[in-house]
Write a protein that holds these residues in place. Sequence first.
Motif, short mmCIF file in Angstrom:
data_model
loop_
_atom_site.label_atom_id
_atom_site.label_comp_id
_atom_site.label_asym_id
_atom_site.label_seq_id
_atom_site.Cartn_x
_atom_site.Cartn_y
_atom_site.Cartn_z
N VAL A 28 48.34 13.54 105.01
CA VAL A 28 47.37 13.85 103.97
C VAL A 28 47.54 15.32 103.64
O VAL A 28 47.26 16.20 104.48
CB VAL A 28 45.93 13.56 104.44
N LEU A 29 48.02 15.63 102.43
CA LEU A 29 48.44 16.99 102.09
C LEU A 29 47.50 17.72 101.14
O LEU A 29 47.54 18.95 101.06
CB LEU A 29 49.84 16.94 101.46
N SER A 30 46.66 16.99 100.40
CA SER A 30 45.80 17.66 99.42
C SER A 30 44.52 16.86 99.21
O SER A 30 44.52 15.62 99.29
CB SER A 30 46.55 17.84 98.09
N LEU A 31 43.44 17.61 98.93
CA LEU A 31 42.13 17.02 98.65
C LEU A 31 41.55 17.70 97.42
O LEU A 31 41.75 18.89 97.21
CB LEU A 31 41.18 17.22 99.83
N PHE A 32 40.82 16.93 96.61
CA PHE A 32 40.17 17.50 95.43
C PHE A 32 38.85 16.79 95.20
O PHE A 32 38.82 15.57 94.99
CB PHE A 32 41.06 17.38 94.19
N SER A 33 37.76 17.54 95.22
CA SER A 33 36.44 17.01 94.91
C SER A 33 36.17 17.22 93.43
O SER A 33 36.19 18.35 92.94
CB SER A 33 35.37 17.72 95.76
N ASP A 34 35.92 16.14 92.72
CA ASP A 34 35.75 16.18 91.27
C ASP A 34 34.45 16.90 90.92
O ASP A 34 33.36 16.43 91.26
CB ASP A 34 35.71 14.75 90.72
N PRO A 35 34.51 18.08 90.24
CA PRO A 35 33.27 18.80 89.90
C PRO A 35 32.39 18.04 88.93
O PRO A 35 31.19 18.26 88.87
CB PRO A 35 33.78 20.11 89.29
N ALA A 36 32.98 17.13 88.14
CA ALA A 36 32.20 16.34 87.19
C ALA A 36 31.50 15.16 87.86
O ALA A 36 30.55 14.61 87.30
CB ALA A 36 33.10 15.85 86.06
N ASN A 37 31.98 14.77 89.02
CA ASN A 37 31.40 13.66 89.76
C ASN A 37 31.62 13.92 91.25
O ASN A 37 32.69 13.64 91.78
CB ASN A 37 32.03 12.33 89.34
N ALA A 38 30.61 14.46 91.91
CA ALA A 38 30.74 14.89 93.30
C ALA A 38 31.04 13.74 94.25
O ALA A 38 31.48 13.96 95.38
CB ALA A 38 29.47 15.61 93.74
N ASP A 39 30.80 12.49 93.82
CA ASP A 39 31.09 11.33 94.67
C ASP A 39 32.57 11.01 94.73
O ASP A 39 33.01 10.24 95.60
CB ASP A 39 30.33 10.10 94.17
N ASN A 40 33.35 11.57 93.81
CA ASN A 40 34.78 11.26 93.75
C ASN A 40 35.60 12.28 94.53
O ASN A 40 35.58 13.47 94.22
CB ASN A 40 35.26 11.24 92.29
N LEU A 41 36.32 11.81 95.54
CA LEU A 41 37.24 12.65 96.29
C LEU A 41 38.64 12.08 96.11
O LEU A 41 38.90 10.92 96.44
CB LEU A 41 36.88 12.66 97.78
N THR A 75 44.07 18.96 90.83
CA THR A 75 43.05 19.69 90.08
C THR A 75 42.53 18.81 88.95
O THR A 75 43.01 17.68 88.75
CB THR A 75 43.61 21.01 89.53
N SER A 76 41.56 19.31 88.21
CA SER A 76 40.97 18.54 87.10
C SER A 76 41.90 18.55 85.90
O SER A 76 42.73 19.45 85.72
CB SER A 76 39.61 19.13 86.71
N SER A 77 41.75 17.53 85.05
CA SER A 77 42.55 17.39 83.84
C SER A 77 41.71 17.77 82.63
O SER A 77 40.49 17.92 82.71
CB SER A 77 43.04 15.95 83.71
N TYR A 78 42.38 17.94 81.50
CA TYR A 78 41.67 18.17 80.25
C TYR A 78 40.95 16.90 79.79
O TYR A 78 39.98 16.96 79.04
CB TYR A 78 42.64 18.61 79.15
N GLN A 79 41.43 15.76 80.25
CA GLN A 79 40.86 14.49 79.83
C GLN A 79 39.84 14.01 80.86
O GLN A 79 40.13 14.00 82.07
CB GLN A 79 41.96 13.44 79.67
N PRO A 80 38.65 13.60 80.44
CA PRO A 80 37.61 13.16 81.37
C PRO A 80 38.09 12.01 82.25
O PRO A 80 38.71 11.06 81.76
CB PRO A 80 36.48 12.71 80.43
N GLY A 81 37.81 12.12 83.55
CA GLY A 81 38.17 11.07 84.48
C GLY A 81 39.59 11.15 85.00
O GLY A 81 39.93 10.49 85.99
N HIS A 82 40.44 11.94 84.36
CA HIS A 82 41.82 12.11 84.80
C HIS A 82 41.89 13.24 85.83
O HIS A 82 41.02 14.09 85.91
CB HIS A 82 42.73 12.46 83.63
N VAL A 83 42.97 13.24 86.61
CA VAL A 83 43.29 14.38 87.47
C VAL A 83 44.75 14.74 87.25
O VAL A 83 45.55 13.93 86.76
CB VAL A 83 43.04 14.08 88.97
#
Length: 268
Positions: A28-41, A75-83
């Motif tokens: 497991v090399l990377s983790l990202f918590s979605d700032p738009a939806n804190a439930d999404n890791l 990291t976050s994407s310009y498009q909602p829901g994307h990473v």
Amino acid sequence: GTGPHGALYHVKSNGQFSVVFRADEKYVLSLFSDPANADNLFVGTGGGSSKIYLVKGNKVQSLATLLSEQILSITSSYQPGHVVVATGNPGTIVDVAPDGKRKTLYDAGDSAINSIINDKSGLVFSTSPRSSLLRLTSDGSVTTLYDKSAGAIFGIARPTQVNSSSSVFSRGFAISGNQVISISEDGIVKPVFSQREEDFSAIATGEQTTWFASSNPATLYTLSKNAAKSASYTSVVRDCKSMSQWGVLRLNANVPSGANLVISTRTG
């Protein structure tokens, strides 16, 4: 996240921990918590093959399998829901949609893209082994921000809230070897400080403070917009590592008013 058994752990503030899930890959090399939806890791893996997983509560979804060997940063994407993920072997930037569809945004022509952040004016990322810091904008253009790093740039971070006019707290930071580098609002990149004996290995930011972790020796530093009222610094031990006869110890230093310098020795 761990390796080589690919386990993701949840650690509580009281020190208790539990295994969330075990990936099919070794690391497991990377983790990202979605700032738009804190439930999404979002979880990136590697070790022969690489996948990005979506962890939501107790549910784990294998979102997409990539053609690279490692997913090194998310990291976050310009498009909602994307990473957006940065990969190693080869070094690419890939946009991943909620349905798992992938689109390659950039191929660095390098073996790895070590770290990536979305700073709203573009995706800022680092490559190796060329050790460059670059920005990719939404129209696909790439600009080199910094290419004078002596070592690989392993971490980039941006404060979650920027409310200071100081250039130190502008847009973000990067770590490279024994240097911490600042990235200003207008894209100016310059070293902030360095530690001669240490290598910075991790970086994290909050609303008012940025933390830097180093190795050899293991040390944690903080950088805040508010000056500390007091602080202390202990140097590494100067050990000759063999039988030796020391001479006279002489001090040549300019100690400011209100500061104190202490030297301790030990033999035998």
